[in-house]
Motif scaffolding. Structure first.
Motif, PDB file in Angstrom:
ATOM      1  N   VAL A  44     -36.287 -39.137  -8.907  1.00  0.00           N
ATOM      2  CA  VAL A  44     -36.014 -37.720  -9.167  1.00  0.00           C
ATOM      3  C   VAL A  44     -34.672 -37.303  -8.554  1.00  0.00           C
ATOM      4  N   PHE A  45     -34.422 -37.737  -7.294  1.00  0.00           N
ATOM      5  CA  PHE A  45     -33.194 -37.351  -6.610  1.00  0.00           C
ATOM      6  C   PHE A  45     -31.955 -37.920  -7.311  1.00  0.00           C
ATOM      7  N   LEU A  46     -32.001 -39.191  -7.683  1.00  0.00           N
ATOM      8  CA  LEU A  46     -30.848 -39.785  -8.363  1.00  0.00           C
ATOM      9  C   LEU A  46     -30.624 -39.149  -9.734  1.00  0.00           C
ATOM     10  N   THR A  47     -31.704 -38.805 -10.416  1.00  0.00           N
ATOM     11  CA  THR A  47     -31.566 -38.117 -11.704  1.00  0.00           C
ATOM     12  C   THR A  47     -30.903 -36.759 -11.516  1.00  0.00           C
ATOM     13  N   SER A  48     -31.312 -36.046 -10.462  1.00  0.00           N
ATOM     14  CA  SER A  48     -30.690 -34.738 -10.222  1.00  0.00           C
ATOM     15  C   SER A  48     -29.224 -34.892  -9.824  1.00  0.00           C
ATOM     16  N   LEU A  49     -28.892 -35.897  -9.028  1.00  0.00           N
ATOM     17  CA  LEU A  49     -27.485 -36.126  -8.677  1.00  0.00           C
ATOM     18  C   LEU A  49     -26.659 -36.489  -9.907  1.00  0.00           C
ATOM     19  N   TYR A  50     -27.244 -37.266 -10.787  1.00  0.00           N
ATOM     20  CA  TYR A  50     -26.555 -37.613 -12.026  1.00  0.00           C
ATOM     21  C   TYR A  50     -26.274 -36.351 -12.855  1.00  0.00           C
ATOM     22  N   ALA A  51     -27.276 -35.482 -12.968  1.00  0.00           N
ATOM     23  CA  ALA A  51     -27.100 -34.233 -13.727  1.00  0.00           C
ATOM     24  C   ALA A  51     -26.046 -33.342 -13.075  1.00  0.00           C
ATOM     25  N   ILE A  52     -26.048 -33.290 -11.751  1.00  0.00           N
ATOM     26  CA  ILE A  52     -25.051 -32.491 -11.021  1.00  0.00           C
ATOM     27  C   ILE A  52     -23.647 -33.037 -11.281  1.00  0.00           C
ATOM     28  N   ALA A  53     -23.511 -34.349 -11.246  1.00  0.00           N
ATOM     29  CA  ALA A  53     -22.204 -34.969 -11.478  1.00  0.00           C
ATOM     30  C   ALA A  53     -21.738 -34.768 -12.917  1.00  0.00           C
ATOM     31  N   ARG A  54     -22.649 -34.935 -13.883  1.00  0.00           N
ATOM     32  CA  ARG A  54     -22.282 -34.770 -15.296  1.00  0.00           C
ATOM     33  C   ARG A  54     -21.817 -33.352 -15.608  1.00  0.00           C
ATOM     34  N   ARG A  55     -22.400 -32.384 -14.930  1.00  0.00           N
ATOM     35  CA  ARG A  55     -22.040 -30.980 -15.159  1.00  0.00           C
ATOM     36  C   ARG A  55     -20.947 -30.501 -14.208  1.00  0.00           C
ATOM     37  N   ARG A  60     -21.921 -27.955  -3.371  1.00  0.00           N
ATOM     38  CA  ARG A  60     -23.016 -27.042  -3.038  1.00  0.00           C
ATOM     39  C   ARG A  60     -24.324 -27.490  -3.694  1.00  0.00           C
ATOM     40  N   TYR A  61     -24.271 -27.896  -4.934  1.00  0.00           N
ATOM     41  CA  TYR A  61     -25.465 -28.350  -5.638  1.00  0.00           C
ATOM     42  C   TYR A  61     -25.959 -29.696  -5.124  1.00  0.00           C
ATOM     43  N   VAL A  62     -25.031 -30.537  -4.689  1.00  0.00           N
ATOM     44  CA  VAL A  62     -25.433 -31.815  -4.097  1.00  0.00           C
ATOM     45  C   VAL A  62     -26.249 -31.562  -2.832  1.00  0.00           C
ATOM     46  N   TRP A  63     -25.782 -30.666  -1.966  1.00  0.00           N
ATOM     47  CA  TRP A  63     -26.513 -30.368  -0.728  1.00  0.00           C
ATOM     48  C   TRP A  63     -27.800 -29.622  -1.009  1.00  0.00           C
ATOM     49  N   ALA A  64     -27.830 -28.800  -2.037  1.00  0.00           N
ATOM     50  CA  ALA A  64     -29.078 -28.133  -2.422  1.00  0.00           C
ATOM     51  C   ALA A  64     -30.108 -29.173  -2.873  1.00  0.00           C
ATOM     52  N   ALA A  65     -29.651 -30.157  -3.626  1.00  0.00           N
ATOM     53  CA  ALA A  65     -30.551 -31.229  -4.064  1.00  0.00           C
ATOM     54  C   ALA A  65     -31.044 -32.037  -2.872  1.00  0.00           C
TER      55      ALA A  65
END
Length: 105
Positions: A44-55, A60-65
């Motif tokens: 889940v975490f890597l998927t969210s980091l991937y989405a954050i990077a793609r967008r 800020r979003y990395v630390w929120a994740a």
């Protein structure tokens, strides 16, 4: 940096509790649970980091994740520690008896 600092603080303040609970689970030989929890959380975490990077959402979003990752882990681990009774042996005998007896009113 000022917008990231609170999220950094939240993520890092949860981390010690997470590590303590993980240590209890390791000592309690809850290895299957830990393996499953880590696999799911990392996915889940890597998927969210991937989405954050793609967008290109930024730091800020990395630390929120990461704060959310730590919060989920501390909740999972605390629930498991309580469910399997790993803290029961750490309580003094007089407190164990008191906690086990029903409340009288």
């Amino acid at each position: 940096m000022a917008t990231v600092a609170p999220l950094l603080g939240v993520a890092l303040s949860i981390h010690p509790a997470t590590m303590c609970l993980e240590g209890l689970l390791l000592g309690g030989r809850q290895l299957g649970f830990l393996a499953g929890a880590y696999a799911a959380n990392v996915l889940v975490f890597l998927t969210s980091l991937y989405a954050i990077a793609r967008r290109a959402l930024g730091l800020r979003y990395v630390w929120a994740a990461l704060a959310a990752f730590q919060l989920v882990r501390v909740c999972e681990f605390a629930t498991r520690v309580r469910a399997v009774g790993l803290l029961d042996s750490l309580l003094p005998a007089w407190l164990r008896r008191r906690a086990a007896s029903p409340a009288t009113e």
